[in-house]
Design a protein around this motif. Structure first.
Motif, short mmCIF file in Angstrom:
data_model
loop_
_atom_site.label_atom_id
_atom_site.label_comp_id
_atom_site.label_asym_id
_atom_site.label_seq_id
_atom_site.Cartn_x
_atom_site.Cartn_y
_atom_site.Cartn_z
N ASP A 86 56.41 54.06 16.71
CA ASP A 86 57.07 55.32 16.36
C ASP A 86 56.16 56.26 15.58
OD1 ASP A 86 56.95 54.05 13.91
OD2 ASP A 86 59.09 54.13 13.50
N GLY A 87 54.89 55.90 15.37
CA GLY A 87 53.94 56.77 14.68
C GLY A 87 53.72 56.43 13.22
N ARG A 88 54.44 55.42 12.69
CA ARG A 88 54.22 55.02 11.30
C ARG A 88 52.90 54.28 11.19
NH1 ARG A 88 58.10 51.27 9.47
NH2 ARG A 88 58.59 50.95 11.65
N VAL A 89 52.10 54.66 10.19
CA VAL A 89 50.81 54.04 9.96
C VAL A 89 50.82 53.43 8.56
CG1 VAL A 89 48.32 54.40 9.84
CG2 VAL A 89 49.69 55.76 11.42
N LEU A 90 50.43 52.16 8.45
CA LEU A 90 50.32 51.48 7.17
C LEU A 90 48.86 51.14 6.94
CD1 LEU A 90 53.29 49.03 7.73
CD2 LEU A 90 53.32 51.04 6.29
N VAL A 91 48.33 51.59 5.80
CA VAL A 91 46.94 51.32 5.44
C VAL A 91 46.95 50.54 4.14
CG1 VAL A 91 44.68 52.31 4.95
CG2 VAL A 91 46.21 53.48 6.53
N ALA A 92 46.33 49.36 4.14
CA ALA A 92 46.36 48.48 2.97
C ALA A 92 44.95 48.11 2.53
CB ALA A 92 47.15 47.21 3.27
N SER A 93 44.77 48.07 1.20
CA SER A 93 43.51 47.67 0.60
C SER A 93 43.71 47.59 -0.91
CB SER A 93 42.40 48.68 0.93
OG SER A 93 41.21 48.37 0.25
N ASP A 94 42.75 47.02 -1.62
CA ASP A 94 42.82 47.07 -3.08
C ASP A 94 42.01 48.25 -3.61
OD1 ASP A 94 40.33 46.10 -2.49
OD2 ASP A 94 40.41 44.38 -3.83
N ASP A 95 41.36 49.00 -2.73
CA ASP A 95 40.55 50.17 -3.11
C ASP A 95 41.23 51.45 -2.63
OD1 ASP A 95 38.66 52.16 -3.46
OD2 ASP A 95 36.97 50.91 -2.80
N MET A 96 41.83 52.17 -3.56
CA MET A 96 42.59 53.38 -3.20
C MET A 96 41.70 54.46 -2.58
SD MET A 96 45.68 54.10 -3.15
CE MET A 96 46.65 55.50 -2.71
N ASP A 97 40.44 54.54 -3.00
CA ASP A 97 39.53 55.52 -2.42
C ASP A 97 39.32 55.25 -0.93
OD1 ASP A 97 39.25 56.80 -4.86
OD2 ASP A 97 37.40 55.72 -5.39
N MET A 98 39.19 53.98 -0.57
CA MET A 98 39.00 53.63 0.84
C MET A 98 40.27 53.86 1.65
SD MET A 98 35.90 52.87 1.51
CE MET A 98 35.31 54.08 0.34
N ILE A 99 41.43 53.64 1.02
CA ILE A 99 42.70 53.94 1.70
C ILE A 99 42.76 55.43 2.02
CG2 ILE A 99 45.21 54.14 1.38
CD1 ILE A 99 45.14 51.48 -0.12
N GLU A 100 42.41 56.26 1.04
CA GLU A 100 42.45 57.71 1.24
C GLU A 100 41.44 58.15 2.30
OE1 GLU A 100 44.63 59.93 0.20
OE2 GLU A 100 45.71 58.33 -0.82
N LYS A 101 40.26 57.53 2.31
CA LYS A 101 39.25 57.86 3.31
C LYS A 101 39.76 57.51 4.71
CE LYS A 101 34.44 57.09 4.57
NZ LYS A 101 33.17 56.45 4.23
N ALA A 102 40.36 56.31 4.85
CA ALA A 102 40.90 55.89 6.14
C ALA A 102 42.02 56.82 6.59
CB ALA A 102 41.40 54.45 6.07
N LYS A 103 42.89 57.18 5.65
CA LYS A 103 43.99 58.11 5.98
C LYS A 103 43.43 59.44 6.46
CE LYS A 103 48.02 60.47 4.11
NZ LYS A 103 48.88 60.71 2.95
N LYS A 104 42.42 59.94 5.77
CA LYS A 104 41.82 61.23 6.15
C LYS A 104 41.23 61.15 7.56
CE LYS A 104 38.40 64.55 4.52
NZ LYS A 104 37.33 64.82 3.55
N LEU A 105 40.54 60.05 7.87
CA LEU A 105 39.96 59.88 9.20
C LEU A 105 41.04 59.80 10.27
CD1 LEU A 105 37.15 57.30 8.35
CD2 LEU A 105 36.81 59.68 9.05
N ILE A 106 42.11 59.06 9.99
CA ILE A 106 43.20 58.93 10.96
C ILE A 106 43.90 60.26 11.18
CG2 ILE A 106 45.48 57.88 11.34
CD1 ILE A 106 44.33 55.37 9.89
N MET A 107 44.18 60.96 10.08
CA MET A 107 44.85 62.26 10.20
C MET A 107 43.97 63.28 10.94
SD MET A 107 47.83 61.81 9.01
CE MET A 107 48.52 63.44 8.76
#
Length: 194
Positions: A86-107
């Motif tokens: 349905d388009g929901r994306v879950l990004v998990a890590s213990d490093d919030m900076d890397m989560i934000e980087k992954a989110k930015k790349l996906i978006m």
């Protein structure tokens, strides 16, 4: 309380509950001595999950052929990514900076590129007529040699090389979805001498 054990009367239950209350309050008191309110942020070592939604029609582009695109993001950031139908994306890590980087790349992959959008892209291929700039993973645009500098350019490699990062703006998108770019990080034109 639902007690079916014989020999436990009301006095024993009252004493047991009173002792339990005292013990509970003692434990809470010790906890308050250490930390009186919840922390504003989680520990940097605590696992974190961020969820967001993308257009379900873009999931194929995010995953890429044989999972190439999503695996590139995972390798680059070290996060765990789950994408639902349905388009929901879950990004998990213990490093919030890397989560934000992954989110930015996906978006960025999920976003529709439009005329006027600006990017900081990497030169990925050079041809004699221009250079191809990676705007987001999996999406390139073409910067024509005539739009690379404020002067006439004989060879593309005189002003840029593969791997250079430059600022560009989407100038046009043709009917075959080819993206034409113009460079935006050029110094102002020098006045001509008459």
């Amino acid at each position: 309380m639902d007690i079916k054990v014989a020999g436990i009367d009301k006095a024993i239950l009252e004493r047991a509950l009173a002792q339990a209350l005292d013990a509970r309050l003692h434990i809470l008191g010790k906890m308050l001595e250490v930390i009186s309110e919840p922390r504003k942020e989680l520990s940097k070592y605590a696992p974190k999950i961020v969820n967001f939604t993308v257009n379900p029609e873009k999931i194929r582009e995010i995953i890429g052929p044989s999972g190439k695109m999503i695996n590139k993001i995972i390798d680059e950031t070290g996060v765990k990514i789950d994408i639902e139908d349905d388009g929901r994306v879950l990004v998990a890590s213990d490093d919030m900076d890397m989560i934000e980087k992954a989110k930015k790349l996906i978006m960025a992959i999920a976003k529709d590129i439009e005329v006027g959008d600006e990017f900081e892209g990497k030169v990925v291929r050079i041809m004699n007529f221009g250079a191809f700039i990676e705007l987001v993973p999996g999406k390139d645009g073409m910067l024509h040699i005539s739009k690379m500098a404020n002067k006439r350019v004989e060879n593309v490699t005189d002003v840029m090389n593969v791997g250079d990062v430059i600022k560009v703006k989407v100038d046009a998108i043709d009917n075959q979805n080819r993206i034409n770019l113009v460079r935006t990080d050029l110094p102002p034109r020098e006045p001509r001498d008459n």
